[in-house]
Design a protein around this motif. Structure first.
Motif, PDB file in Angstrom:
ATOM      1  N   VAL A 388      67.224  77.931  14.915  1.00 26.38           N
ATOM      2  CA  VAL A 388      65.774  77.623  15.655  1.00 26.38           C
ATOM      3  C   VAL A 388      65.245  76.188  15.232  1.00 26.38           C
ATOM      4  CG1 VAL A 388      63.449  78.365  16.420  1.00 26.38           C
ATOM      5  CG2 VAL A 388      65.317  79.931  16.223  1.00 26.38           C
ATOM      6  N   ALA A 389      65.367  76.022  13.928  1.00 29.46           N
ATOM      7  CA  ALA A 389      64.640  75.006  13.065  1.00 29.46           C
ATOM      8  C   ALA A 389      65.676  73.691  13.316  1.00 29.46           C
ATOM      9  CB  ALA A 389      64.772  75.136  11.741  1.00 29.46           C
ATOM     10  N   LYS A 390      67.016  73.793  13.713  1.00 24.21           N
ATOM     11  CA  LYS A 390      67.869  72.715  14.109  1.00 24.21           C
ATOM     12  C   LYS A 390      67.452  72.317  15.517  1.00 24.21           C
ATOM     13  CE  LYS A 390      72.653  71.720  13.959  1.00 24.21           C
ATOM     14  NZ  LYS A 390      74.048  72.098  13.836  1.00 24.21           N
ATOM     15  N   ASP A 391      67.303  73.417  16.403  1.00 25.40           N
ATOM     16  CA  ASP A 391      66.940  72.881  17.617  1.00 25.40           C
ATOM     17  C   ASP A 391      65.910  71.919  17.772  1.00 25.40           C
ATOM     18  OD1 ASP A 391      65.125  74.318  20.350  1.00 25.40           O
ATOM     19  OD2 ASP A 391      67.235  73.592  20.839  1.00 25.40           O
ATOM     20  N   GLY A 392      64.859  72.331  17.152  1.00 28.01           N
ATOM     21  CA  GLY A 392      63.513  71.539  17.084  1.00 28.01           C
ATOM     22  C   GLY A 392      62.610  71.718  18.188  1.00 28.01           C
ATOM     23  N   HIS A 393      63.030  72.484  19.205  1.00 28.86           N
ATOM     24  CA  HIS A 393      62.094  72.535  20.214  1.00 28.86           C
ATOM     25  C   HIS A 393      60.893  73.402  19.809  1.00 28.86           C
ATOM     26  CE1 HIS A 393      61.079  72.448  24.203  1.00 28.86           C
ATOM     27  NE2 HIS A 393      61.221  73.925  24.499  1.00 28.86           N
ATOM     28  N   LEU A 394      61.063  74.388  18.887  1.00 33.30           N
ATOM     29  CA  LEU A 394      59.772  75.161  18.824  1.00 33.30           C
ATOM     30  C   LEU A 394      58.611  74.232  17.787  1.00 33.30           C
ATOM     31  CD1 LEU A 394      58.284  77.847  18.283  1.00 33.30           C
ATOM     32  CD2 LEU A 394      59.542  78.494  16.187  1.00 33.30           C
ATOM     33  N   GLU A 395      59.007  73.511  16.812  1.00 30.66           N
ATOM     34  CA  GLU A 395      58.139  72.685  16.356  1.00 30.66           C
ATOM     35  C   GLU A 395      57.680  71.693  17.273  1.00 30.66           C
ATOM     36  OE1 GLU A 395      58.367  69.639  12.496  1.00 30.66           O
ATOM     37  OE2 GLU A 395      60.143  70.650  13.279  1.00 30.66           O
ATOM     38  N   ARG A 410      48.599  69.610  26.163  1.00 29.48           N
ATOM     39  CA  ARG A 410      48.399  71.060  25.365  1.00 29.48           C
ATOM     40  C   ARG A 410      48.503  72.331  26.607  1.00 29.48           C
ATOM     41  NH1 ARG A 410      43.808  70.536  23.142  1.00 29.48           N
ATOM     42  NH2 ARG A 410      44.671  70.207  20.791  1.00 29.48           N
ATOM     43  N   PHE A 411      48.149  71.817  27.558  1.00 31.22           N
ATOM     44  CA  PHE A 411      48.091  72.885  28.836  1.00 31.22           C
ATOM     45  C   PHE A 411      49.845  73.398  29.203  1.00 31.22           C
ATOM     46  CE2 PHE A 411      44.104  70.954  29.607  1.00 31.22           C
ATOM     47  CZ  PHE A 411      43.414  72.126  29.955  1.00 31.22           C
ATOM     48  N   GLN A 412      50.700  72.013  29.211  1.00 33.89           N
ATOM     49  CA  GLN A 412      52.127  72.474  29.523  1.00 33.89           C
ATOM     50  C   GLN A 412      52.815  72.890  28.302  1.00 33.89           C
ATOM     51  OE1 GLN A 412      54.107  68.654  30.802  1.00 33.89           O
ATOM     52  NE2 GLN A 412      56.311  69.529  30.501  1.00 33.89           N
ATOM     53  N   ALA A 413      52.243  72.491  27.275  1.00 32.08           N
ATOM     54  CA  ALA A 413      52.981  72.933  25.937  1.00 32.08           C
ATOM     55  C   ALA A 413      52.521  74.365  25.544  1.00 32.08           C
ATOM     56  CB  ALA A 413      52.364  72.165  24.612  1.00 32.08           C
ATOM     57  N   ALA A 414      51.450  74.873  25.957  1.00 37.10           N
ATOM     58  CA  ALA A 414      51.217  76.019  25.836  1.00 37.10           C
ATOM     59  C   ALA A 414      52.014  77.314  26.794  1.00 37.10           C
ATOM     60  CB  ALA A 414      49.801  76.374  26.257  1.00 37.10           C
ATOM     61  N   ARG A 415      52.101  76.731  27.917  1.00 34.67           N
ATOM     62  CA  ARG A 415      53.102  77.490  29.005  1.00 34.67           C
ATOM     63  C   ARG A 415      54.350  77.569  28.438  1.00 34.67           C
ATOM     64  NH1 ARG A 415      52.393  74.152  32.831  1.00 34.67           N
ATOM     65  NH2 ARG A 415      54.844  73.519  32.764  1.00 34.67           N
ATOM     66  N   GLU A 416      54.987  76.532  28.317  1.00 42.73           N
ATOM     67  CA  GLU A 416      56.311  76.456  27.884  1.00 42.73           C
ATOM     68  C   GLU A 416      56.619  77.227  26.364  1.00 42.73           C
ATOM     69  OE1 GLU A 416      57.900  72.500  27.511  1.00 42.73           O
ATOM     70  OE2 GLU A 416      57.352  71.949  29.724  1.00 42.73           O
ATOM     71  N   LEU A 417      55.358  77.337  25.311  1.00 36.68           N
ATOM     72  CA  LEU A 417      55.680  78.013  24.273  1.00 36.68           C
ATOM     73  C   LEU A 417      55.612  79.660  24.542  1.00 36.68           C
ATOM     74  CD1 LEU A 417      55.669  77.960  21.187  1.00 36.68           C
ATOM     75  CD2 LEU A 417      53.033  77.861  21.194  1.00 36.68           C
ATOM     76  N   ARG A 418      54.916  79.983  25.416  1.00 35.48           N
ATOM     77  CA  ARG A 418      54.674  81.352  25.786  1.00 35.48           C
ATOM     78  C   ARG A 418      56.207  81.810  26.462  1.00 35.48           C
ATOM     79  NH1 ARG A 418      51.072  82.565  30.185  1.00 35.48           N
ATOM     80  NH2 ARG A 418      51.251  84.728  29.648  1.00 35.48           N
ATOM     81  N   GLU A 419      56.584  80.705  27.116  1.00 38.05           N
ATOM     82  CA  GLU A 419      58.107  81.281  27.780  1.00 38.05           C
ATOM     83  C   GLU A 419      59.153  81.285  26.529  1.00 38.05           C
ATOM     84  OE1 GLU A 419      58.340  78.063  30.670  1.00 38.05           O
ATOM     85  OE2 GLU A 419      56.859  79.211  32.167  1.00 38.05           O
ATOM     86  N   TYR A 420      59.123  80.402  25.928  1.00 40.74           N
ATOM     87  CA  TYR A 420      60.148  80.092  24.777  1.00 40.74           C
ATOM     88  C   TYR A 420      59.954  81.381  23.835  1.00 40.74           C
ATOM     89  CZ  TYR A 420      62.795  77.906  20.979  1.00 40.74           C
ATOM     90  OH  TYR A 420      63.880  77.583  20.017  1.00 40.74           O
ATOM     91  N   LEU A 421      58.746  81.467  23.311  1.00 35.96           N
ATOM     92  CA  LEU A 421      58.748  82.912  22.553  1.00 35.96           C
ATOM     93  C   LEU A 421      58.982  84.037  23.141  1.00 35.96           C
ATOM     94  CD1 LEU A 421      55.175  81.950  20.967  1.00 35.96           C
ATOM     95  CD2 LEU A 421      57.283  81.667  19.764  1.00 35.96           C
ATOM     96  N   THR A 422      58.928  84.244  24.523  1.00 39.28           N
ATOM     97  CA  THR A 422      59.374  85.386  25.098  1.00 39.28           C
ATOM     98  C   THR A 422      60.934  85.422  25.082  1.00 39.28           C
ATOM     99  OG1 THR A 422      57.567  85.245  26.669  1.00 39.28           O
ATOM    100  CG2 THR A 422      59.283  86.499  27.435  1.00 39.28           C
ATOM    101  N   ARG A 423      61.432  84.123  25.114  1.00 36.09           N
ATOM    102  CA  ARG A 423      62.837  84.199  25.248  1.00 36.09           C
ATOM    103  C   ARG A 423      63.409  84.518  23.691  1.00 36.09           C
ATOM    104  NH1 ARG A 423      62.307  79.599  28.386  1.00 36.09           N
ATOM    105  NH2 ARG A 423      62.868  78.110  26.645  1.00 36.09           N
TER     106      ARG A 423
END
Length: 434
Positions: A388-395, A410-423
Motif C-alpha cells: 500500500v505504501a509503495k503504491d502511494g495512492h492512499l497517501e 477535497r470533494f473528489q479526494a473524499a469520494r475516491e478515498l471512500r471507494e479506495y478504503l472500501t476496496r
C-alpha cells in the motif's frame, strides 16, 4: 558532566513516581471509612448528588424512577469520590438493570465540568436577580427559559438562534423536530410548545443553551440509522446514554485490516452527516479520537460526544438563497500547535449548500499524517503495509483530503478515498476468508 544528566533525570522521575504512589496510599488510608461507605451506598439514589434538587434547572426527569429505585449504580471505580478529581468531564460508567432484560452497561454524563455547572447556576442567578447566588429554582421562573410560555405555539428561530452550536442557524423545521422528539416529556410527538409542561419547557431550553448533546441524540436517533449513541434518559443533571464500546483511540495500533475498516466507516459518517435524504447537514466542530467509540460485537463506529454539532437546513438555504449559497465551500487547512484543532466559519457552514467540512475534519484529525493525538502523529492509517505504501495512492488521497492542492480537490479526494478504503477492506476480508 552532561553524561550524568539522563541518569539524574531518570532518578528524579522514579522518585516522583514513588511519591505519587505513596501519596495515593496515604489518601486511601485517610479515606478508609469513606471507601467502605462508598461501596455500600448507591449515591445515584441521592437527589442532591444527581442534582435533582435543582430542577427545573436540569436536563430532565424521565429516568428518575429508575435512579430512585436503585436500578442504576456506578461500576466499581466510579463509586470512589476522591477519584473525581481526575474525572474532569464528569463521565461515569454504570450498570442499569431491568427485571426482564437483565443488566447492561450505560454511560452517565453531567454534560459539563463542575466549574461549568457552577457557572450555569451563576448565569441563571445573574439573569434573574443580578447576583451570582440565589434560590436557583425561583430564579429559573424569572429567566427567558420561563418567559417562553405555553401561549407560544412554536419554538421559533429568532428566540434561540446562537444559543449553542445546534441552533447557530436554526430553521423552523429543525426546531419543530427538536420539540417533537423531546424525550423528557410523556406527551412527545407534538411540535407545539403548549403540550409541554412549564418545567419540561424550561428543561428543554436550558439543555439547548447549556449543552445540546441530548437534543442532538434525540433529534437524530440511532434507531433511525444516525451514527450517534442512543439517548436513554435523564434525572436531574445526570444523563444516561447507551454504552457503545472502547473509544476509537484504543484501536490506534490495531491490525491494519481493522484500521482500514474503521477509516472507511469514518468517511461514511462524514458523508452521511453532510448529504442525507432529510437535507439536514450536521457538521462536526469537535473531532478527536475520544469522541468516537467502536462496538465490540459489530465493530461499528459511533459518535459518543455530540455537544459541538452544528445543524444547517439545506432546504432553508436553497429557499433564502444567501450570497454565494450555491458556490461550493472549501475548508482551509491551517497549521496548528494543538491537538484536534480545526479551522472553520460557522456562518459559511450555515449559508452554503455544498460544504466539505466533515471530510476535512475526519481526514485531518483522524486519518492523515497531520493527525496528532496524545503525543502521536500519523493518524489511524499510519504505517500501511509495504504494497500500500509503495503504491502511494492512499497517501496522495489523504493529503488531498486534508490539504488540497487544487480547487475543490477535497470533494473528489473524499469520494475516491471512500471507494479506495472500501476496496482495501474488501480485499482484506477476502484474504482472511481464504
Amino acid at each position: 558532566m552532561l553524561r550524568f544528566l539522563p541518569l539524574k533525570l531518570g532518578r528524579l522521575y522514579r522518585c516522583l513516581k514513588l511519591l505519587l504512589v505513596v501519596g495515593l496510599f496515604v489518601v486511601l488510608l485517610m479515606n478508609t471509612h469513606n471507601l467502605f461507605a462508598s461501596f455500600q451506598k448507591n449515591e445515584l439514589t441521592d437527589r442532591r448528588f444527581i442534582n435533582l434538587n435543582k430542577c427545573p434547572a436540569c436536563f430532565g426527569t424521565s429516568w428518575c424512577r429508575k435512579f430512585m429505585n436503585g436500578q442504576v449504580s456506578f461500576e466499581t471505580w466510579g463509586r470512589l469520590r476522591f477519584l473525581d478529581v481526575f474525572n474532569i468531564k464528569n463521565v461515569y460508567f454504570a450498570q442499569y438493570g431491568e427485571p426482564r432484560e437483565g443488566t447492561r452497561r450505560v454511560v452517565l454524563k453531567r454534560l459539563g465540568s463542575n466549574q461549568e455547572l457552577a457557572e450555569i447556576d451563576q448565569k441563571i442567578c445573574k439573569r434573574a436577580t443580578g447576583r451570582p447566588r440565589c434560590d436557583l429554582i425561583q430564579a429559573m421562573y424569572k429567566t427567558e427559559f420561563a418567559r417562553i410560555n405555553g401561549d407560544v405555539r412554536l419554538l421559533t428561530p429568532d428566540v434561540v438562534e446562537g444559543w449553542s452550536d445546534l441552533v447557530h442557524c436554526p430553521s423552523q423545521r429543525l426546531l419543530d423536530r427538536v420539540v417533537r422528539r423531546y424525550a423528557e416529556t410523556k406527551d412527545s410527538g407534538s411540535f407545539l410548545l403548549k403540550n409541554l409542561k412549564d418545567t419540561e419547557r424550561m428543561q428543554l431550553l436550558m439543555t439547548l443553551a447549556f449543552n445540546p448533546e441530548p437534543l442532538v441524540l434525540q433529534s437524530f436517533p440511532s434507531d433511525e440509522g444516525w451514527p450517534f449513541a442512543k439517548y436513554l434518559g435523564a434525572c436531574g443533571r445526570m444523563v444516561a446514554v447507551n454504552y457503545v464500546g472502547e473509544e476509537l483511540w484504543s484501536y490506534y495500533n490495531a491490525p491494519w485490516e481493522k484500521r482500514v475498516d474503521l477509516a472507511r466507516q469514518l468517511m461514511d459518517i462524514a458523508e452521511q452527516l453532510t448529504n442525507n435524504d432529510f437535507d439536514f447537514a450536521l457538521y462536526l466542530l469537535d473531532v478527536s479520537f475520544d469522541n468516537f467509540a467502536v462496538g465490540p460485537r459489530d465493530g461499528k463506529v459511533i459518535i459518543v460526544d455530540a455537544e459541538n454539532v452544528l445543524v444547517a437546513d439545506k432546504r432553508l438555504i436553497k429557499q433564502n438563497k444567501p450570497e454565494n449559497y450555491d458556490v461550493w465551500y472549501e475548508s482551509h487547512f491551517e497549521e496548528c500547535d494543538r491537538e484536534a484543532c480545526l479551522s472553520f466559519s460557522k456562518d459559511s457552514l450555515c449559508s452554503r449548500v455544498t460544504v466539505d467540512h466533515n471530510y476535512y475534519a475526519v481526514c485531518q484529525n483522524l486519518l492523515s499524517r497531520y493527525a496528532t493525538w496524545r503525543g502521536t502523529t500519523g493518524g489511524l492509517l499510519h504505517d500501511p503495509p509495504s504494497h500500500v505504501a509503495k503504491d502511494g495512492h492512499l497517501e496522495s488521497l489523504l493529503d488531498e483530503c486534508t490539504k488540497p492542492k487544487k480547487r475543490y480537490g477535497r470533494f473528489q479526494a473524499a469520494r475516491e478515498l471512500r471507494e479506495y478504503l472500501t476496496r482495501l477492506a474488501a480485499a482484506s476480508s477476502s484474504a482472511m476468508a481464504r
